[in-house]
Design an enzyme around this catalytic site. Structure first.
Site, PDB file in Angstrom:
ATOM      1  N   CYS A  27      91.029  33.154  64.607  1.00 10.04           N
ATOM      2  CA  CYS A  27      90.388  33.501  63.333  1.00 10.04           C
ATOM      3  C   CYS A  27      91.361  33.515  62.158  1.00 10.04           C
ATOM      4  CB  CYS A  27      89.669  34.845  63.461  1.00 10.04           C
ATOM      5  SG  CYS A  27      90.754  36.268  63.732  1.00 10.04           S
TER       6      CYS A  27
ATOM      7  N   HIS B 284      89.338  40.795  63.078  1.00  5.36           N
ATOM      8  CA  HIS B 284      88.686  39.492  62.904  1.00  5.36           C
ATOM      9  C   HIS B 284      88.496  39.209  61.424  1.00  5.36           C
ATOM     10  CE1 HIS B 284      86.509  36.026  64.441  1.00  5.36           C
ATOM     11  NE2 HIS B 284      85.629  36.210  63.469  1.00  5.36           N
TER      12      HIS B 284
ATOM     13  N   HIS C 196      83.990  30.746  60.519  1.00  7.53           N
ATOM     14  CA  HIS C 196      85.041  31.471  61.234  1.00  7.53           C
ATOM     15  C   HIS C 196      85.238  30.865  62.615  1.00  7.53           C
ATOM     16  CE1 HIS C 196      82.441  34.415  63.793  1.00  7.53           C
ATOM     17  NE2 HIS C 196      81.708  33.377  63.471  1.00  7.53           N
TER      18      HIS C 196
END
Length: 404
Positions: free
Chosen positions: A319, A367, A379
């Protein structure tokens, strides 16, 4: 005398109903339907086996824990690279200092040998034995200079010796830190692998039917998140429309005032000044939008590429690796981990998120995704998934940050 009558079959009682063998088939069928209905609605787990909902929650938790471990791995990897570079520089410096130290030591050795050769003769005796007194005084002046040179050489040697020892100590400490970072790197790597292996093991225990039901649960979760994203998009559109209407009204009012006071030079000058300030603000907004467009174009080009923990492109990403690479394409350097990226830029409310902003998730900020508008982001989700578009409400939002 024994009875020759056949024994009457014992009646069966199921769910409070008295039934006879003649109805056995019908009863079995009803029972099967009832059990299937219960399975479909309540999804009871088999004895000793977790329910499907528990498996899903456990897998989600494992993916989350793996992401936390991945960010630790990224941090340790970056720290290890920095420390290794610093250690190499210090060791090179120590080697150069040691070489100069040896040269200074050799020079001191030559001075010591010279002093030994002449140290037993006093200055007076040397004067008396000299064939030419004038030559003696010239030599005495030279020896005075030589003594000062010797003193400076000794001072320089001691200074260099202390500096070299200090650098050696510094290098040793950083080497120790490097070893610690390497151990953390190894531990984080093992932690990631263990979490992902457990998640795969849990998923492998599911039957085809359970996997289908799990996919349906996941689809429903995504749909709920998309509905929330759509609601955010409607609110943002309404707010933007209201802001645009307000700007038009203000502009119309300014135009009306300008026409009313068209003969006043001061008023004209004031109007010009106001217009310039508005232009500067618009220019700043346009500058960010141009960078954000490059970021989003880059992110879209990566869609479909696999998530791989610790990867930062070009064939796979985690990420924070994706967000770092995307903003790099717009000329902005971001740190490697989510924990550092969240501190770069300006934090804005979710309702004011703009395309290009970074959206961070979970209380531990493990994240991150790139906001693309309308409540959606691009993402790199987790291991086993590819870079994709998703609602920002798919996970609990921590904050929104504007990097530039």
């Amino acid at each position: 005398m024994a009875s020759h009558r056949k024994a009457r079959p014992t009646a069966t009682r199921i769910a409070g109903l008295r039934t006879s063998p003649a109805l056995g088939l019908t009863t079995a069928a009803l029972t099967s339907v009832a059990l299937l209905s219960q399975t479909a609605n309540a999804a009871p787990a088999q004895p000793g086996k977790p329910s499907l909902e528990e498996v899903q929650k456990r897998v989600d938790d494992l993916f989350h824990q793996a992401e936390v471990a991945t960010e630790k791995y990224n941090a340790s990897k970056e720290r290890t690279a920095t420390q290794r570079q610093r250690v190499n520089g210090l060791l090179d410096d120590v080697a150069k200092r040691a070489e100069k130290l040896n040269e200074a030591r050799n020079e001191l050795g030559s001075f010591a040998a010279a002093q030994y050769r002449t140290g037993g003769i006093s200055g007076t005796a040397t004067l008396l034995l000299a064939k030419d007194p004038q030559q003696y005084f010239a030599q005495d002046h030279l020896m005075s200079q030589l003594t000062e040179r010797q003193k400076k050489a000794v001072d320089d040697y001691q200074t260099a010796q202390l500096a070299t020892a200090k650098k050696r100590t510094e290098a040793a400490k950083i080497l120790e830190s490097l070893t610690t970072s390497q151990n953390e790197l190894r531990t984080s790597k093992q932690d990631v692998q263990q979490k992902l292996a457990e998640a795969r093991r849990l998923l492998s225990t599911l039957t085809a039917e359970e996997k289908a039901r799990l996919a349906a649960i996941e689809k429903k979760k995504q749909e709920v998140a998309r509905q929330k994203a759509a609601e955010l998009a409607r609110r943002q559109a309404a707010e933007e429309a209201a802001a645009a209407k307000k700007r038009q009204q203000e502009q119309a009012a300014k135009s009306s005032d300008a026409q009313t006071s068209s003969g006043t030079g001061a008023d004209t000058s004031a109007g010009s000044s106001t217009s310039t300030g508005t232009g500067t603000s618009a220019g700043s907004s346009t500058g960010y939008a141009a960078k954000a467009a490059k970021v989003i174009d880059f992110a879209r080009a990566q869609m479909g590429k696999p998530y791989v923990w610790g990867a930062s492109g070009p064939d796979s990403y985690d990420c924070s690796g994706l967000t770092q690479a995307a903003w790099k394409s717009a000329g902005i350097s971001l740190p490697r981990t989510t924990w550092d990226q969240v501190g770069v830029g300006t934090t804005v409310p979710v309702s004011e998120a703009q395309p290009g902003d970074l959206v961070f998730f979970y209380d531990d900020i493990s994240h991150v995704g790139i906001y693309i508008g309308d409540g959606m982001m691009i993402h790199a989700p987790h291991s086993g998934a590819n870079v994709r578009e998703e609602s920002i409400y798919y996970m609990p939002i921590h904050s929104v940050v504007r990097p530039a």
